[in-house]
Design an enzyme around this catalytic site. Sequence first.
Site, PDB file in Angstrom:
ATOM      1  N   GLU A 103       0.947 -17.853  13.334  1.00 37.73           N
ATOM      2  CA  GLU A 103       0.599 -18.491  12.062  1.00 37.73           C
ATOM      3  C   GLU A 103       1.844 -18.618  11.172  1.00 37.73           C
ATOM      4  O   GLU A 103       2.612 -17.667  11.039  1.00 37.73           O
ATOM      5  CB  GLU A 103      -0.450 -17.604  11.362  1.00 37.73           C
ATOM      6  CG  GLU A 103      -0.905 -18.089  10.006  1.00 37.73           C
ATOM      7  CD  GLU A 103      -1.952 -17.153   9.378  1.00 37.73           C
ATOM      8  OE1 GLU A 103      -2.036 -15.970   9.803  1.00 37.73           O
ATOM      9  OE2 GLU A 103      -2.686 -17.608   8.486  1.00 37.73           O
TER      10      GLU A 103
ATOM     11  N   LYS B 107      -6.504 -24.461   8.909  1.00 38.81           N
ATOM     12  CA  LYS B 107      -7.265 -23.207   8.809  1.00 38.81           C
ATOM     13  C   LYS B 107      -8.491 -23.395   7.905  1.00 38.81           C
ATOM     14  O   LYS B 107      -8.374 -23.867   6.783  1.00 38.81           O
ATOM     15  CB  LYS B 107      -6.344 -22.124   8.247  1.00 38.81           C
ATOM     16  CG  LYS B 107      -6.889 -20.701   8.278  1.00 38.81           C
ATOM     17  CD  LYS B 107      -5.805 -19.722   7.762  1.00 38.81           C
ATOM     18  CE  LYS B 107      -6.218 -18.266   7.877  1.00 38.81           C
ATOM     19  NZ  LYS B 107      -5.123 -17.356   7.416  1.00 38.81           N
TER      20      LYS B 107
ATOM     21  N   CYS C  52      -5.890 -17.176  12.628  1.00 37.92           N
ATOM     22  CA  CYS C  52      -6.134 -15.840  12.051  1.00 37.92           C
ATOM     23  C   CYS C  52      -7.576 -15.642  11.572  1.00 37.92           C
ATOM     24  O   CYS C  52      -8.489 -15.568  12.370  1.00 37.92           O
ATOM     25  CB  CYS C  52      -5.111 -15.579  10.947  1.00 37.92           C
ATOM     26  SG  CYS C  52      -4.767 -13.803  10.738  1.00 37.92           S
TER      27      CYS C  52
ATOM     28  N   LYS D 156      -5.919  -0.772  13.467  1.00 38.34           N
ATOM     29  CA  LYS D 156      -6.244  -2.196  13.467  1.00 38.34           C
ATOM     30  C   LYS D 156      -6.230  -2.795  14.875  1.00 38.34           C
ATOM     31  O   LYS D 156      -7.005  -3.701  15.171  1.00 38.34           O
ATOM     32  CB  LYS D 156      -5.277  -2.970  12.577  1.00 38.34           C
ATOM     33  CG  LYS D 156      -5.713  -4.422  12.353  1.00 38.34           C
ATOM     34  CD  LYS D 156      -5.261  -4.924  11.011  1.00 38.34           C
ATOM     35  CE  LYS D 156      -5.761  -6.323  10.714  1.00 38.34           C
ATOM     36  NZ  LYS D 156      -5.165  -6.849   9.474  1.00 38.34           N
TER      37      LYS D 156
ATOM     38  N   GLY E 266      18.441  11.043   0.072  1.00 38.14           N
ATOM     39  CA  GLY E 266      18.620  12.436  -0.303  1.00 38.14           C
ATOM     40  C   GLY E 266      17.838  13.337   0.638  1.00 38.14           C
ATOM     41  O   GLY E 266      16.679  13.076   0.945  1.00 38.14           O
ATOM     42  N   LEU E 267      18.509  14.386   1.129  1.00 39.67           N
ATOM     43  CA  LEU E 267      17.871  15.312   2.059  1.00 39.67           C
ATOM     44  C   LEU E 267      17.631  16.624   1.316  1.00 39.67           C
ATOM     45  O   LEU E 267      18.577  17.324   0.944  1.00 39.67           O
ATOM     46  CB  LEU E 267      18.811  15.544   3.253  1.00 39.67           C
ATOM     47  CG  LEU E 267      18.205  15.749   4.634  1.00 39.67           C
ATOM     48  CD1 LEU E 267      17.272  14.598   4.996  1.00 39.67           C
ATOM     49  CD2 LEU E 267      19.325  15.836   5.666  1.00 39.67           C
TER      50      LEU E 267
ATOM     51  N   ASP F  39       9.177  15.556   3.687  1.00 35.84           N
ATOM     52  CA  ASP F  39       9.190  14.105   3.474  1.00 35.84           C
ATOM     53  C   ASP F  39      10.551  13.500   3.814  1.00 35.84           C
ATOM     54  O   ASP F  39      10.635  12.527   4.566  1.00 35.84           O
ATOM     55  CB  ASP F  39       8.839  13.782   2.017  1.00 35.84           C
ATOM     56  CG  ASP F  39       7.443  14.247   1.636  1.00 35.84           C
ATOM     57  OD1 ASP F  39       6.510  13.943   2.403  1.00 35.84           O
ATOM     58  OD2 ASP F  39       7.288  14.899   0.594  1.00 35.84           O
TER      59      ASP F  39
ATOM     60  N   ASN G 285      12.347  16.451 -14.613  1.00 30.19           N
ATOM     61  CA  ASN G 285      12.615  15.036 -14.374  1.00 30.19           C
ATOM     62  C   ASN G 285      14.106  14.720 -14.455  1.00 30.19           C
ATOM     63  O   ASN G 285      14.602  13.862 -13.710  1.00 30.19           O
ATOM     64  CB  ASN G 285      11.856  14.182 -15.399  1.00 30.19           C
ATOM     65  CG  ASN G 285      10.370  14.095 -15.091  1.00 30.19           C
ATOM     66  OD1 ASN G 285       9.967  14.161 -13.927  1.00 30.19           O
ATOM     67  ND2 ASN G 285       9.554  13.941 -16.114  1.00 30.19           N
TER      68      ASN G 285
END
Lengths: 559, 559
Positions: B41, B107, B143, B176, B307-308, B313, B390
Site C-alpha cells: 500500500e 481503497k 489493507c 498482530k 545514558g547508561l 531500562d 529533576n
Amino acid sequence: MRIALEQIDPIVGDIAGNELLITNSIADARAAGAALVCLPELALTGYPPEDLLLKAHVLSDVADALERIAAEAVDIVAIVGYPEHDGAVYNSAAVLADGRIAGSYRKNHLPNYGVFDEHRYFKAGSGGAVIKINGSVIGLSICEDIWSPGPPESDEAAAGAGLIVNLSASPYQAGKGTAREQMLSARALESGAAVAFCGQVGGQDELVFDGHSLVVGGDGEILARAPQFEQWLLTCEVPLAEREFDAEAGPAVELIGSFSTNPPSDDTSLDHLIASVASDDDAVYAALVLGTRDYTDKNGFERVVLGLSGGVDSALVACIACDALGPGRVTCVTMPSQYSSEGTYSDALALADALGVELLELPIGGLMEGYETLLAAPFEGHAPDLTEENLQARIRGNLLMALSNKFGWLVLTTGNKSEMAVGYSTLYGDSAGGFAVIKDLPKTLVYRLCEIRNARSDSPIPDSVLTRPPSAELRPDQADQDSLPPYDVLDPLLEGYVERDLGAEQLIAEGFDPETVAKVIALVDRAEYKRRQQPPGIKVTAKAFGRDRRLPITNRYKG
Amino acid sequence: MRIALEQIDPIVGDIAGNELLITNSIADARAAGAALVCLPELALTGYPPEDLLLKAHVLSDVADALERIAAEAVDIVAIVGYPEHDGAVYNSAAVLADGRIAGSYRKNHLPNYGVFDEHRYFKAGSGGAVIKINGSVIGLSICEDIWSPGPPESDEAAAGAGLIVNLSASPYQAGKGTAREQMLSARALESGAAVAFCGQVGGQDELVFDGHSLVVGGDGEILARAPQFEQWLLTCEVPLAEREFDAEAGPAVELIGSFSTNPPSDDTSLDHLIASVASDDDAVYAALVLGTRDYTDKNGFERVVLGLSGGVDSALVACIACDALGPGRVTCVTMPSQYSSEGTYSDALALADALGVELLELPIGGLMEGYETLLAAPFEGHAPDLTEENLQARIRGNLLMALSNKFGWLVLTTGNKSEMAVGYSTLYGDSAGGFAVIKDLPKTLVYRLCEIRNARSDSPIPDSVLTRPPSAELRPDQADQDSLPPYDVLDPLLEGYVERDLGAEQLIAEGFDPETVAKVIALVDRAEYKRRQQPPGIKVTAKAFGRDRRLPITNRYKG
C-alpha cells in the site's frame, strides 16, 4: 420570537461544571423571556473532547447529565450540544422541552481536516431536523453543516423553517470572524430563513474559540452580535411567521416535536446588541490573552513565569501574561550571560518595572563554565559552535523549570512561529515550558502586536526593544539576519510553504529568490523533530504547527 | 499462477528511491518467473505520508514516477500502491501492464481510528476491481478492505476472482501477526478464493511495519509466508483455474483489463517459503531493533548516544541499539551523582564492556552544586524536593544533548511506558532526546525482553541489573516501589486504563484496589502535558502514547 444564544466557556471533561453552566444558561434565558435557548456544539463535554469520547463511562456520564439538564427545560426549549451514544456515537443537538429529552439532531457533515478529527469519533447523521415552537418551524444544524450551501439546512428551510439555529465550536484564526459572517449571510439569503449561530468561547489547549454568536435575518442583515472572546448571553427578537411543517417539501427532514412556551414578555428594553468587531490584529491579541488565561486557570496554575531577554518576543509574552492574569500572577526572570548586552538587560528591567511584575535575576555565567569544564575532555580539539549556544539556552530552561517545580508555576515560552518554522530555537532550552503563547505568530506579527499593546496604554515595551536588530545573544555580535533572510521576506515565504503547502517551484514562480527558497524549505523540513517536542500554544493562523500540520519526521521528500 | 509479493522498506517521501525499489522488484519478480508482482500500500510514497498528501507538487511527482514505473511492467503485471490524484485523492492500487497504467483500484474502507487518519487525506472508492491474467480472474483490495467480511472482496470473488490480492501497510503491535493470519484465513474460507497479502516492512517514526507477507489458499491453509521484519521477495505458485469475469454476479466490480504474460517457467526449484513466526516477545524485540535501525539510518545519523544508569531500562536500550546498529555506532555515557550506588556504576561498566561500546564518564556533582548555589536565594526557606531530583536529570539531559550537538549523534532515551504513563520521568531530563526506543514497553515487558536478550548470546546484562529493586537514584535510598504499586500490579492496571479505556468503576470491578486505581488514574491524567513533549518511539502495544491516544491536556474529567 425571542431567542437566546449562550456562548459559554466550558471546560473539557468537566461534565458537572458544564452541566451547571448549561442549567444556569437555561434559567437566565427564561428570565430574559426567551422561548428558545441555544448552547454550543458539544457544550456538555466542551470541544474538542478528543479521545475522552472513546471511553464508555464518559458517554454514560454525559447521558446522565443530559437527563438532569432536561428536567430544567420548562417553559422554554433548550438546544444543547452533546455526544449521543446510541450504538454509534453522534455529534448531536438535544432538544430539551417540557422537562424531557424530546429528541436529537445528528450532525451531518463531520470535518476531518485541519485540526478536526471528527470521523475518528462520530458517525454522521443523515438528514435534517426541525422543531415547532409556538407555531413557528425552526431548523437545527451543527457547525460544519452550515459552512456549505445545501442540506441539511436547505431541506429544513424548504420544509418550512423560518429560522435555522447552528450550534458551533469554531476555532478562531485571524480573519475568521469576517469569513463566518459572510458565510452566515449567504446561507440566510439562499434560503430566506434567519440564522442563529451560537458559538463556544474560550481556550482549550492549542485552540481558542471566539464565540462570536450572531443572528442574521432572512435578508442577510445582522440582527444581533455578541462580543468575541467572552462569555455572553445574546438575546434577540427574531421575526418569525407561523408556518406548517411541510414533510413533502423536506422529505429528508424529521419533525422532532411541537412545543408551546409561555409567550415572551413585552419587555421592549431587550437589547439587540450588535457588538463591534475588532480588527484582525486586535482580535489576535485578544485571542492570545484569552488562550493564556484559560490554559493557566483551567489547569489550576496560580502563577506563570517566563524568561525576559530584553527582546521583542518575551516582551510581548510578558504583556499578554499580565493582561491575561494581572501582573500579580506573573514572575519574570532575567538570566544574563557574557553575551547579553547592556541594552537588552536594562530593557528587561524597564519592561518589568512598567508592567509591575516581579523580576528575578539569575546570571548563568558560572554554570556555563561548569559545563565547559566537564565537557572539555570529550570536546577536545573541537571549536565552540552551536553546542555552546544551546547549552546557554538549556541552562536558562533548567532554571525556569526549577522555579516551576519548586513553586508550581507554569513556564510560558516565548518562541515565535518564524523561529519554530526554521528551527532557530533550542530544544529543552528556550522552548522548555508548559505553554507557548506566541508559537503561531510570525515575527512580523509579533512586532505589530507590540505596537498595538503599546498604543493601548502605558507603552510598557521600550522603543529600543522594537528597533534593535533581533538577536539570540548566544555569541558575540550575533543577529538573526546574519543567517536568515529579513523577516519581511521570510514570513511571506513561510506562509506560502507552511500554510499554503506550496512547493519550491510554486514559490519561485511567486517571485521568491530560488536560493532562499531552497534554504528555507530545508530548514523547515529539518526542524520537524524539534516542533514535535514543543509545548502547546495558541493557533491564530490558517495552519499552526501542531495537530493542524501533521508531517512525518522521517521524510526524504525534497521536492 | 506464479505470483510474487515484494515486501519493501520504502522511505516516506523518497519518491525517487521508492521508485527504484519498485522497478527493481518488478525486474526480480519477472526473473523469478512470476506473472504478477504486488507491492505494498502506498509503496511509492511510503506509509504513512501524512500531510505530504496535502501538497499538490508531491502528488504530481508521484504521478510522474508511476508513469516511469509502468514502462517497466512488461511481460508481468505489477500492482503498486500509490496516492491517486483525480480531482479527489484516493488510496489506490495501480495496475501496470504492457508498459502502461491500465487502471486503478481505489481503497473502499478508509481507517480513521487508532494511528490512522485516512479520511483526512482520501476519498473512499466504491466497489471492487478485478483483472484477468492469462485467463484467471484476480481481485484487488487494499489493507482495511479485507479486515472485515463483505465487499469489495466478497463481490470480487462472486465475480469470478480465484485470488484476492491485498496491498497493505499494517502497523505492527504484539500479537498482530496471529490476528492477521486468522483474519486472512477467514476471508479465504468465506469466499473460496486464495488471498495474497503483501505488507510493507520497516520503521517510520512511531510505527514499525512487520511485512509478514502471506499467501493463503482457498481452503484457508498457508501456502507461503515471508519472514517478518525484513525486506523479502516472496514467490508462490497459486493454483488458479481459468474463469470468466461474471459482471452480473459482481455488479459493483469493475474489470480493469485482461493481460497475458509469458507463461511462468517450469522452475520446480521455486521455494514456497513458509517462514516460522516468532513468539510475541521475540517479535517485539525484533520490532524495536528494526524501528531503531530505520529511524537512525533514514534520518541520516551515523551514531547514537545514550545514558547508561546501571538500571534495566538503559541496559535494554543499549542492547537494542547494538543489535540494530552494531556496537561501533553506539556511545554510552555514565553520569554518576552522589546518589549513584557502587552497584549500578559497576553494572554500567560491565554492560558497556560486554557489548563492546564506547563509554564516557561525566560526573554531575559539580554542576549540581552550581545550580544549588545559584538558586539558593529564590529557594531560601524551601526544603529540597522533586525540584532537585529533576535538576540532576536535566543536567544529564543537557550533557547528552551537548554530545549530540557537537558530534551529530542521535540521543536515544530510555524511559518505559509505565513511567511515561504515571509521569515518573523528568521533562527535558531523562526524556530529552531524539528517539524513545522503549516508550511503549511496560516495565514488566522490559524485564522479559532483557531475559530474552541475555538468553540469545553472551548475557551482556549483569544479573544484578535484573534483580536490584528499580530506582531513579535521585535521592538517598530511593526505590520506585516507595511511591508506586509493584509493576506486576501497575502494568495490568495501566493496560486497563490506557489501552482498554476502562474507567475507575470498571477497573475496581476487575479486582484492582480502589485507592490504587484512584491514585494511578490521577497520575496518568496529570502527566498528559509531559507525554505531549516526548520524542517519538516505537509502538508495540494496542494503544501507544502518541497519535494512537489523543487526550486533551486541559481535561477536568475525573470519572
